[in-house]
Scaffold this motif. Structure first.
Motif, PDB file in Angstrom:
ATOM      1  N   ALA A 360       0.829  -1.205   0.000  1.00  0.00           N
ATOM      2  CA  ALA A 360       0.000   0.000   0.000  1.00  0.00           C
ATOM      3  C   ALA A 360       0.865   1.258   0.000  1.00  0.00           C
ATOM      4  N   SER A 361       1.939   1.238   0.762  1.00  0.00           N
ATOM      5  CA  SER A 361       2.795   2.414   0.853  1.00  0.00           C
ATOM      6  C   SER A 361       3.581   2.668  -0.433  1.00  0.00           C
ATOM      7  N   THR A 362       4.292   1.652  -0.893  1.00  0.00           N
ATOM      8  CA  THR A 362       5.198   1.849  -2.028  1.00  0.00           C
ATOM      9  C   THR A 362       4.457   1.984  -3.355  1.00  0.00           C
ATOM     10  N   ALA A 363       3.424   1.159  -3.543  1.00  0.00           N
ATOM     11  CA  ALA A 363       2.735   1.155  -4.828  1.00  0.00           C
ATOM     12  C   ALA A 363       1.820   2.347  -5.019  1.00  0.00           C
ATOM     13  N   VAL A 364       1.188   2.815  -3.957  1.00  0.00           N
ATOM     14  CA  VAL A 364       0.199   3.886  -4.089  1.00  0.00           C
ATOM     15  C   VAL A 364       0.561   5.101  -3.234  1.00  0.00           C
ATOM     16  N   GLY A 365       0.844   4.887  -1.952  1.00  0.00           N
ATOM     17  CA  GLY A 365       1.040   6.000  -1.031  1.00  0.00           C
ATOM     18  C   GLY A 365       2.169   6.939  -1.431  1.00  0.00           C
ATOM     19  N   THR A 366       3.335   6.405  -1.750  1.00  0.00           N
ATOM     20  CA  THR A 366       4.481   7.255  -2.095  1.00  0.00           C
ATOM     21  C   THR A 366       4.257   8.043  -3.379  1.00  0.00           C
ATOM     22  N   PRO A 367       3.793   7.420  -4.484  1.00  0.00           N
ATOM     23  CA  PRO A 367       3.504   8.219  -5.679  1.00  0.00           C
ATOM     24  C   PRO A 367       2.476   9.320  -5.429  1.00  0.00           C
ATOM     25  N   VAL A 368       1.444   9.040  -4.630  1.00  0.00           N
ATOM     26  CA  VAL A 368       0.438  10.061  -4.328  1.00  0.00           C
ATOM     27  C   VAL A 368       1.070  11.209  -3.541  1.00  0.00           C
ATOM     28  N   ALA A 369       1.891  10.862  -2.538  1.00  0.00           N
ATOM     29  CA  ALA A 369       2.528  11.898  -1.716  1.00  0.00           C
ATOM     30  C   ALA A 369       3.445  12.789  -2.542  1.00  0.00           C
ATOM     31  N   ILE A 370       4.189  12.187  -3.486  1.00  0.00           N
ATOM     32  CA  ILE A 370       5.153  12.967  -4.268  1.00  0.00           C
ATOM     33  C   ILE A 370       4.476  13.681  -5.442  1.00  0.00           C
ATOM     34  N   ALA A 371       3.705  12.934  -6.226  1.00  0.00           N
ATOM     35  CA  ALA A 371       3.132  13.503  -7.447  1.00  0.00           C
ATOM     36  C   ALA A 371       1.970  14.449  -7.174  1.00  0.00           C
ATOM     37  N   VAL A 372       1.224  14.215  -6.100  1.00  0.00           N
ATOM     38  CA  VAL A 372       0.063  15.057  -5.799  1.00  0.00           C
ATOM     39  C   VAL A 372       0.308  15.899  -4.551  1.00  0.00           C
ATOM     40  N   GLY A 373       0.809  15.266  -3.476  1.00  0.00           N
ATOM     41  CA  GLY A 373       0.950  15.970  -2.211  1.00  0.00           C
ATOM     42  C   GLY A 373       1.913  17.145  -2.263  1.00  0.00           C
ATOM     43  N   ILE A 374       3.084  16.963  -2.865  1.00  0.00           N
ATOM     44  CA  ILE A 374       4.077  18.044  -2.895  1.00  0.00           C
ATOM     45  C   ILE A 374       3.550  19.273  -3.623  1.00  0.00           C
ATOM     46  N   PRO A 375       3.084  19.148  -4.870  1.00  0.00           N
ATOM     47  CA  PRO A 375       2.565  20.354  -5.536  1.00  0.00           C
ATOM     48  C   PRO A 375       1.316  20.914  -4.863  1.00  0.00           C
ATOM     49  N   LEU A 376       0.481  20.033  -4.322  1.00  0.00           N
ATOM     50  CA  LEU A 376      -0.748  20.486  -3.678  1.00  0.00           C
ATOM     51  C   LEU A 376      -0.459  21.373  -2.472  1.00  0.00           C
ATOM     52  N   PHE A 377       0.392  20.899  -1.568  1.00  0.00           N
ATOM     53  CA  PHE A 377       0.613  21.632  -0.327  1.00  0.00           C
ATOM     54  C   PHE A 377       1.517  22.856  -0.519  1.00  0.00           C
ATOM     55  N   ILE A 378       2.450  22.768  -1.460  1.00  0.00           N
ATOM     56  CA  ILE A 378       3.263  23.962  -1.753  1.00  0.00           C
ATOM     57  C   ILE A 378       2.402  25.042  -2.403  1.00  0.00           C
ATOM     58  N   GLY A 379       1.572  24.626  -3.357  1.00  0.00           N
ATOM     59  CA  GLY A 379       0.679  25.593  -4.002  1.00  0.00           C
ATOM     60  C   GLY A 379      -0.297  26.196  -3.013  1.00  0.00           C
TER      61      GLY A 379
END
Length: 387
Positions: A360-379
């Motif tokens: 769950a973490s490596t396959a989905v959680g990490t890509p979501v955190a990096i690809a969506v979370g980083i731009p989302l929270f910085i923006g």
């Protein structure tokens, strides 16, 4: 109405700009070539070396910043990091663990992993902030252990308490069944084993025997220090803490600027490529467990990030915590440990299924955190707080 439209437009513009960063591009590129069946491989030794270099750099910058800043400024963000790490575990305990087909120990291990911190996601968030020239407190990277260790300790302690209670309940049920199955002794006959003890030693001996005749398993007390020690000895946290100590106690500015800082972005791009390929290869592991894990891994990073973002906003208004610092706290919360967390949980919650929480973490959680979370929270930080 016009203000809301302007806010949304500004946010979407900044969010789109973050998605075009090279850091996220390498991650997506890794997933694409893996999906196309590429045989490209990055040796594991190189991967570990890159992670070590990145975390040493983050630790050095944090140590230098702590040495040159007011420690009091760190207290509230550090407290919020601890609270977030523990809260994430309890959220998993009362959401994921309640879903059909989910074992409680598996849910707790998953929540513990999502409460712990990914060093590579932290490094990616810092790189994007620097690329966008958004200020953040250099010591913000040092919030890593304040969230990571409490999350892992909480998950293991809660899992141990749950397991102990479950074992006690099962022993009680077994005792009832055994009592119901006992046959009465006929007149003139005597049981081969006396029902009541005749000495104190015999009484104590019988107290340790279950109705089935096997020694009762005593509930093990959870020792906190071994959990903390194992977390501190993990490769990711060890590298970060080493960098912090060197930055705090020595004068590493020259080697930091001429070596670590120059290599940082290039090494991170390779790391993101590796993580993209690994994320795609791990997707198959989710087929072995309940589909609820995939849903949790999609939603949890953003939910955890928003919780930390809200606490970071409180720190901003209370102590002047910077927009970049608020965003980085949210990114840390959105991440899930990919290096030190899994072996700690394997040792602390051995009955949990690694395919569930690691997949769950490596396959989905990490890509979501990096690809969506980083731009989302910085923006979001840029729009709500500004530079």
């Amino acid at each position: 109405m016009g203000g809301k439209v302007e806010f949304l437009s500004d946010f979407l513009t900044k969010f789109g700009a973050q998605l075009q960063s090279p850091t996220l591009g390498f991650l997506i590129g890794g997933m694409v070539i893996a999906a196309l069946g590429s045989k490209l491989e990055i040796p594991d030794a190189i991967y570990k070396f890159i992670v070590f270099m990145l975390l040493i750099k983050v630790g050095l910058s944090g140590g230098i910043a702590i040495r040159n800043s007011n420690i009091v400024e760190m207290l509230l963000p550090a407290l919020f990091a601890v609270v977030t790490g523990m809260l994430i575990v309890f959220i998993g305990r009362y959401t994921l663990a309640k879903l059909p087909g989910i074992r409680t120990v598996d849910a707790l291990a998953t929540a513990g992993l999502f409460g712990a911190v990914s060093g590579s996601t932290l490094a990616a968030g810092i790189t994007v902030l620097e690329a966008q020239e958004i200020y953040y407190e250099p010591w913000a990277g040092a919030l890593y252990p304040f969230m990571d260790i409490p999350a892992l300790v909480t998950a293991i302690v809660v899992a141990s308490i749950y397991t102990s209670k479950k074992r006690a309940t099962e022993d009680k049920d077994l005792s009832k069944q055994e009592n119901l199955s006992k046959q009465p002794v006929a007149a003139g006959e005597y049981a081969s084993k006396p029902e009541y003890p005749t000495t104190r030693q015999e009484y104590r001996s019988q107290q340790r025997i279950t109705a089935s005749g096997y020694p009762r398993k005593q509930a093990k007390r959870v020792k906190i220090w071994p959990i903390v020690k194992e977390s501190l000895e993990g490769s990711a946290l060890s590298a970060l803490l080493l960098g912090l100590a060197l930055g705090l106690l020595t004068q590493p500015e020259s080697v930091y600027e001429d070596f670590y800082n120059l290599l940082f972005r290039g090494l991170l791009s390779i790391l993101m490529l590796v993580m993209g390929m690994e994320a795609w290869s791990r997707i198959g592991e989710l087929r072995k467990v309940a589909q609820w894990y995939a849903l949790y891994a999609l939603v949890a990073p953003l939910l955890h990030g928003f919780i930390a973002f809200g606490l970071g906003m409180i720190a901003h208004y209370a102590t002047g915590f910077s927009p970049g610092g608020v965003a980085l706290l949210a990114v840390i919360a959105a991440s899930s440990s990919d290096i030190s967390g899994p072996p700690t949980l394997r040792a602390g919650i051995p009955s949990a299924n690694p395919s569930a929480y690691i997949g769950a973490s490596t396959a989905v959680g990490t890509p979501v955190a990096i690809a969506v979370g980083i731009p989302l929270f910085i923006g979001l930080a840029e729009v709500l707080i500004g530079n």
